[in-house]
Design a protein around this motif. Structure first.
Motif, PDB file in Angstrom:
ATOM      1  N   GLU A   1       4.240   2.943  10.029  1.00 38.86           N
ATOM      2  CA  GLU A   1       3.445   1.715   9.953  1.00 38.86           C
ATOM      3  C   GLU A   1       1.957   1.998   9.855  1.00 38.86           C
ATOM      4  O   GLU A   1       1.236   1.333   9.123  1.00 38.86           O
ATOM      5  CB  GLU A   1       3.690   0.870  11.214  1.00 38.86           C
ATOM      6  CG  GLU A   1       4.352  -0.439  10.943  1.00 38.86           C
ATOM      7  CD  GLU A   1       4.564  -1.193  12.229  1.00 38.86           C
ATOM      8  OE1 GLU A   1       3.572  -1.695  12.799  1.00 38.86           O
ATOM      9  OE2 GLU A   1       5.731  -1.265  12.657  1.00 38.86           O
ATOM     10  N   ARG A   2       1.498   2.986  10.596  1.00 37.00           N
ATOM     11  CA  ARG A   2       0.061   3.241  10.703  1.00 37.00           C
ATOM     12  C   ARG A   2      -0.435   4.387   9.836  1.00 37.00           C
ATOM     13  O   ARG A   2      -1.634   4.534   9.641  1.00 37.00           O
ATOM     14  CB  ARG A   2      -0.287   3.499  12.161  1.00 37.00           C
ATOM     15  CG  ARG A   2       0.023   2.274  13.012  1.00 37.00           C
ATOM     16  CD  ARG A   2      -0.103   2.510  14.475  1.00 37.00           C
ATOM     17  NE  ARG A   2      -1.421   2.971  14.827  1.00 37.00           N
ATOM     18  CZ  ARG A   2      -1.728   3.477  16.000  1.00 37.00           C
ATOM     19  NH1 ARG A   2      -0.815   3.592  16.927  1.00 37.00           N
ATOM     20  NH2 ARG A   2      -2.955   3.881  16.253  1.00 37.00           N
ATOM     21  N   GLU A   3       0.488   5.226   9.350  1.00 37.14           N
ATOM     22  CA  GLU A   3       0.064   6.352   8.527  1.00 37.14           C
ATOM     23  C   GLU A   3       1.249   6.924   7.760  1.00 37.14           C
ATOM     24  O   GLU A   3       2.402   6.693   8.113  1.00 37.14           O
ATOM     25  CB  GLU A   3      -0.576   7.454   9.376  1.00 37.14           C
ATOM     26  CG  GLU A   3       0.381   8.161  10.315  1.00 37.14           C
ATOM     27  CD  GLU A   3      -0.302   9.198  11.189  1.00 37.14           C
ATOM     28  OE1 GLU A   3      -1.537   9.280  11.211  1.00 37.14           O
ATOM     29  OE2 GLU A   3       0.433   9.941  11.867  1.00 37.14           O
ATOM     30  N   THR A   4       0.933   7.665   6.725  1.00 39.57           N
ATOM     31  CA  THR A   4       1.920   8.451   5.996  1.00 39.57           C
ATOM     32  C   THR A   4       1.600   9.904   6.280  1.00 39.57           C
ATOM     33  O   THR A   4       0.446  10.327   6.156  1.00 39.57           O
ATOM     34  CB  THR A   4       1.846   8.172   4.478  1.00 39.57           C
ATOM     35  OG1 THR A   4       2.127   6.790   4.259  1.00 39.57           O
ATOM     36  CG2 THR A   4       2.844   9.022   3.715  1.00 39.57           C
ATOM     37  N   ARG A   5       2.621  10.641   6.692  1.00 40.94           N
ATOM     38  CA  ARG A   5       2.414  12.051   7.025  1.00 40.94           C
ATOM     39  C   ARG A   5       3.175  12.927   6.046  1.00 40.94           C
ATOM     40  O   ARG A   5       4.262  12.578   5.601  1.00 40.94           O
ATOM     41  CB  ARG A   5       2.908  12.354   8.446  1.00 40.94           C
ATOM     42  CG  ARG A   5       2.194  11.552   9.493  1.00 40.94           C
ATOM     43  CD  ARG A   5       2.642  11.872  10.912  1.00 40.94           C
ATOM     44  NE  ARG A   5       4.082  11.965  11.031  1.00 40.94           N
ATOM     45  CZ  ARG A   5       4.718  12.782  11.882  1.00 40.94           C
ATOM     46  NH1 ARG A   5       4.034  13.566  12.686  1.00 40.94           N
ATOM     47  NH2 ARG A   5       6.020  12.822  11.935  1.00 40.94           N
ATOM     48  N   PHE A   6       2.586  14.073   5.738  1.00 39.57           N
ATOM     49  CA  PHE A   6       3.245  15.077   4.929  1.00 39.57           C
ATOM     50  C   PHE A   6       3.493  16.271   5.837  1.00 39.57           C
ATOM     51  O   PHE A   6       2.578  16.729   6.536  1.00 39.57           O
ATOM     52  CB  PHE A   6       2.400  15.430   3.709  1.00 39.57           C
ATOM     53  CG  PHE A   6       2.283  14.251   2.781  1.00 39.57           C
ATOM     54  CD1 PHE A   6       3.271  13.998   1.849  1.00 39.57           C
ATOM     55  CD2 PHE A   6       1.223  13.368   2.893  1.00 39.57           C
ATOM     56  CE1 PHE A   6       3.194  12.880   1.021  1.00 39.57           C
ATOM     57  CE2 PHE A   6       1.138  12.250   2.069  1.00 39.57           C
ATOM     58  CZ  PHE A   6       2.132  12.008   1.137  1.00 39.57           C
TER      59      PHE A   6
ATOM     60  N   ALA B   1      -0.857  16.972   6.678  1.00 35.38           N
ATOM     61  CA  ALA B   1      -1.767  15.968   6.108  1.00 35.38           C
ATOM     62  C   ALA B   1      -1.301  14.593   6.562  1.00 35.38           C
ATOM     63  O   ALA B   1      -0.095  14.336   6.636  1.00 35.38           O
ATOM     64  CB  ALA B   1      -1.779  16.052   4.587  1.00 35.38           C
ATOM     65  N   ARG B   2      -2.282  13.739   6.873  1.00 32.00           N
ATOM     66  CA  ARG B   2      -1.990  12.374   7.307  1.00 32.00           C
ATOM     67  C   ARG B   2      -2.921  11.428   6.567  1.00 32.00           C
ATOM     68  O   ARG B   2      -4.125  11.656   6.511  1.00 32.00           O
ATOM     69  CB  ARG B   2      -2.227  12.216   8.812  1.00 32.00           C
ATOM     70  CG  ARG B   2      -1.480  13.224   9.642  1.00 32.00           C
ATOM     71  CD  ARG B   2      -1.586  13.006  11.132  1.00 32.00           C
ATOM     72  NE  ARG B   2      -2.949  13.081  11.638  1.00 32.00           N
ATOM     73  CZ  ARG B   2      -3.260  13.387  12.891  1.00 32.00           C
ATOM     74  NH1 ARG B   2      -2.310  13.655  13.769  1.00 32.00           N
ATOM     75  NH2 ARG B   2      -4.514  13.426  13.277  1.00 32.00           N
ATOM     76  N   LEU B   3      -2.329  10.380   6.006  1.00 26.97           N
ATOM     77  CA  LEU B   3      -3.100   9.369   5.297  1.00 26.97           C
ATOM     78  C   LEU B   3      -3.013   8.077   6.076  1.00 26.97           C
ATOM     79  O   LEU B   3      -1.912   7.611   6.390  1.00 26.97           O
ATOM     80  CB  LEU B   3      -2.548   9.176   3.876  1.00 26.97           C
ATOM     81  CG  LEU B   3      -3.311   8.194   2.985  1.00 26.97           C
ATOM     82  CD1 LEU B   3      -4.724   8.693   2.698  1.00 26.97           C
ATOM     83  CD2 LEU B   3      -2.561   7.955   1.693  1.00 26.97           C
ATOM     84  N   SER B   4      -4.172   7.501   6.403  1.00 29.99           N
ATOM     85  CA  SER B   4      -4.201   6.267   7.176  1.00 29.99           C
ATOM     86  C   SER B   4      -3.477   5.149   6.437  1.00 29.99           C
ATOM     87  O   SER B   4      -3.362   5.169   5.207  1.00 29.99           O
ATOM     88  CB  SER B   4      -5.643   5.853   7.480  1.00 29.99           C
ATOM     89  OG  SER B   4      -6.333   5.578   6.272  1.00 29.99           O
ATOM     90  N   GLY B   5      -2.997   4.177   7.200  1.00 30.63           N
ATOM     91  CA  GLY B   5      -2.254   3.058   6.632  1.00 30.63           C
ATOM     92  C   GLY B   5      -3.013   2.298   5.573  1.00 30.63           C
ATOM     93  O   GLY B   5      -2.420   1.785   4.624  1.00 30.63           O
ATOM     94  N   ASP B   6      -4.345   2.226   5.700  1.00 32.62           N
ATOM     95  CA  ASP B   6      -5.136   1.521   4.693  1.00 32.62           C
ATOM     96  C   ASP B   6      -5.537   2.427   3.536  1.00 32.62           C
ATOM     97  O   ASP B   6      -6.137   1.988   2.564  1.00 32.62           O
ATOM     98  CB  ASP B   6      -6.369   0.868   5.312  1.00 32.62           C
ATOM     99  CG  ASP B   6      -7.366   1.868   5.883  1.00 32.62           C
ATOM    100  OD1 ASP B   6      -7.147   3.096   5.772  1.00 32.62           O
ATOM    101  OD2 ASP B   6      -8.373   1.415   6.449  1.00 32.62           O
TER     102      ASP B   6
END
Length: 95
Positions: A24-29, A37-42
């Motif tokens: 919900e809050r981030e996409t993680r690789f 690597a983590r990309l914020s939800g926005d």
């Protein structure tokens, strides 16, 4: 966010053993279950590991926007993967 997520995904998924975990809050690789690597939800902020992940803190922020240097992002994501990946994957070729 979709454009940034697609670009980050394209970069990360080229690295051996990478999987994606969408929350919900981030996409993680991840590689071998460890986030590199983590990309914020926005989609405005990418975080990459810059040191041994057993040390705190190991995360550095890369703001994403119109002026993003995608060559730098690609390098930082790959370097983060190298810090987290097990030796067997590094020996298999990495980047």
């Amino acid at each position: 966010m979709t454009d940034y997520l697609s670009r980050i995904r394209d970069i990360a998924m080229l690295l051996p053993g990478t999987t994606e975990d969408v929350g919900e809050r981030e996409t993680r690789f991840l590689v071998e279950g460890e986030a590199f690597a983590r990309l914020s939800g926005d989609g405005a902020l990418l975080q990459v590991c810059t040191a041994d992940p057993s040390n705190e803190p190991c995360w550095a922020d890369i703001p994403l926007g119109d002026a993003t240097d995608w060559t730098l992002v690609e390098d930082r994501v790959a370097r983060s993967w190298e810090l987290v990946a097990p030796t067997a994957l590094l020996e298999a070729g990495g980047r």
